[in-house]
Motif scaffolding. Structure first.
Motif, mmCIF file in Angstrom:
data_model
loop_
_atom_site.group_PDB
_atom_site.id
_atom_site.type_symbol
_atom_site.label_atom_id
_atom_site.label_comp_id
_atom_site.label_asym_id
_atom_site.label_seq_id
_atom_site.Cartn_x
_atom_site.Cartn_y
_atom_site.Cartn_z
ATOM 1 N N SER A 1 -7.099 -10.813 4.862
ATOM 2 C CA SER A 1 -8.026 -10.044 5.695
ATOM 3 C C SER A 1 -9.233 -10.862 6.118
ATOM 4 C CB SER A 1 -8.476 -8.782 4.949
ATOM 5 O OG SER A 1 -9.431 -9.085 3.942
ATOM 6 N N GLY B 1 -2.504 -1.623 8.304
ATOM 7 C CA GLY B 1 -3.469 -2.481 7.619
ATOM 8 C C GLY B 1 -2.808 -3.690 6.995
ATOM 9 N N VAL B 2 -3.493 -4.327 6.061
ATOM 10 C CA VAL B 2 -2.972 -5.515 5.387
ATOM 11 C C VAL B 2 -2.194 -5.075 4.151
ATOM 12 C CG1 VAL B 2 -3.536 -7.700 4.276
ATOM 13 C CG2 VAL B 2 -4.893 -6.905 6.230
ATOM 14 N N ARG C 1 0.130 -8.624 7.947
ATOM 15 C CA ARG C 1 -0.548 -7.579 8.718
ATOM 16 C C ARG C 1 0.491 -6.564 9.194
ATOM 17 N NH1 ARG C 1 -5.707 -9.460 9.427
ATOM 18 N NH2 ARG C 1 -5.936 -11.727 9.187
#
Length: 294
Positions: free
Chosen positions: A242, A275-276, A271
């Motif tokens: 991130s 989100g991550v 990713r």
């Protein structure tokens, strides 16, 4: 009286007496929550798992994870080790397993070598969530280090989660081995942070080439030091991604060296639309089998 079989194994290692020990009860149907917690405290490992029939027949099993003092919503090495045990007992039902847990659904992919299961890789059940930062002096005190040993050029000490939360902190390489938990400081910091409750788990690391070396202290939850913390390593992988512009990353982590239980973990982060996300994997070695009559 009913007999319950269990298997113990070392996770994130290729040799016995390395990695992180785990106890697995592969058929825990009939055990209530209080008994599971008592058994986990008696086994005295970082975590013990109890395998139950799935609520949804499309999934492999419901897996409940307990540390010495409380039930965990998700954890890394218990999922890797539980999948390995089920595969070795012929209970896996395929190479991809789906475990129902408090934090959500955990997908597990078995690793095979010469026709035998040797480990597994799991995907954390949730994308990365950031839950607030800590001052370097707070974390340094908990680790019996000086504030200048906390490295902040990449990120402040941060509480983050992929299903279970940890405080992630980078430290100077020379400080990694000298850290020790200060129980009074842990209690003081936890008391000042209502959001962490009685569980303040600090996962701290130093860069090691392309990978990292790490340690994890959670003395308020009964774990003075953990030999391998898969969920924390996965959370760190997601955090590191991130903070970069890369679409994905992969690296190796070493933990438990200072305890004489060196563990090696394979991390990936990527990713996704929500989100991550991240995964953690490694090998396992079976240790003991036994029976408890209740």
């Amino acid at each position: 009286m009913t007999s319950y079989h269990y298997v113990t194994l070392d996770v994130f290692t290729e040799r016995r007496f390395g990695g992180n020990p785990l106890a697995v009860f592969p058929n825990a149907d009939g055990l209530d929550t209080a008994t599971m917690q008592a058994l986990a405290a008696e086994m005295n490992y970082s975590e013990t798992t109890f395998v139950l029939p799935p609520r949804d027949p499309a999934n492999t099993a419901q897996v409940r994870i307990f540390n010495r003092t409380a039930e965990m919503p998700f954890a890394g090495h218990p999922n890797v080790g539980t999948a390995h045990v089920l595969a070795r007992l012929g209970l896996a039902g395929g190479n991809v397993l789906r475990f129902e847990e408090l934090a959500g659904l955990v997908e597990v992919r078995l690793m095979h070598e010469n026709g035998e299961c040797v480990g597994a890789e799991i995907d954390a059940p949730q994308p990365l969530s950031m839950l607030g930062t800590f001052g370097p002096e707070e974390i340094a005190a908990c680790l019996s280090l000086a504030p200048e040993h906390i490295v902040t050029r990449n990120h402040l000490p941060v509480r983050a989660s992929l299903g279970v939360d940890f405080v992630l902190a980078e430290v100077a390489p020379e400080a990694l081995g000298r850290a020790t938990p200060d129980l009074a400081a842990y209690r003081r910091v936890a008391a000042a942070r209502d959001e962490v409750g009685e569980r303040l788990s600090i996962f701290f690391y130093a860069a090691d080439g392309e990978g990292i070396r790490a340690r994890m202290f959670a003395p308020l939850a009964g774990t003075w030091e953990d030999p391998a913390t898969g969920s924390a390593n996965a959370t760190l992988a997601a955090l590191r991604l991130s903070l970069s512009d890369a679409p994905a990353l992969a690296y190796q982590a070493v933990q438990g060296f200072e305890m004489g239980r060196e563990s090696r973990l394979a991390l990936r982060a990527w990713r996704a639309d929500d989100g991550v996300r991240a995964s953690v994997g490694g090998r396992c070695v079976e240790m003991f089998r036994g029976t408890i009559v209740l």
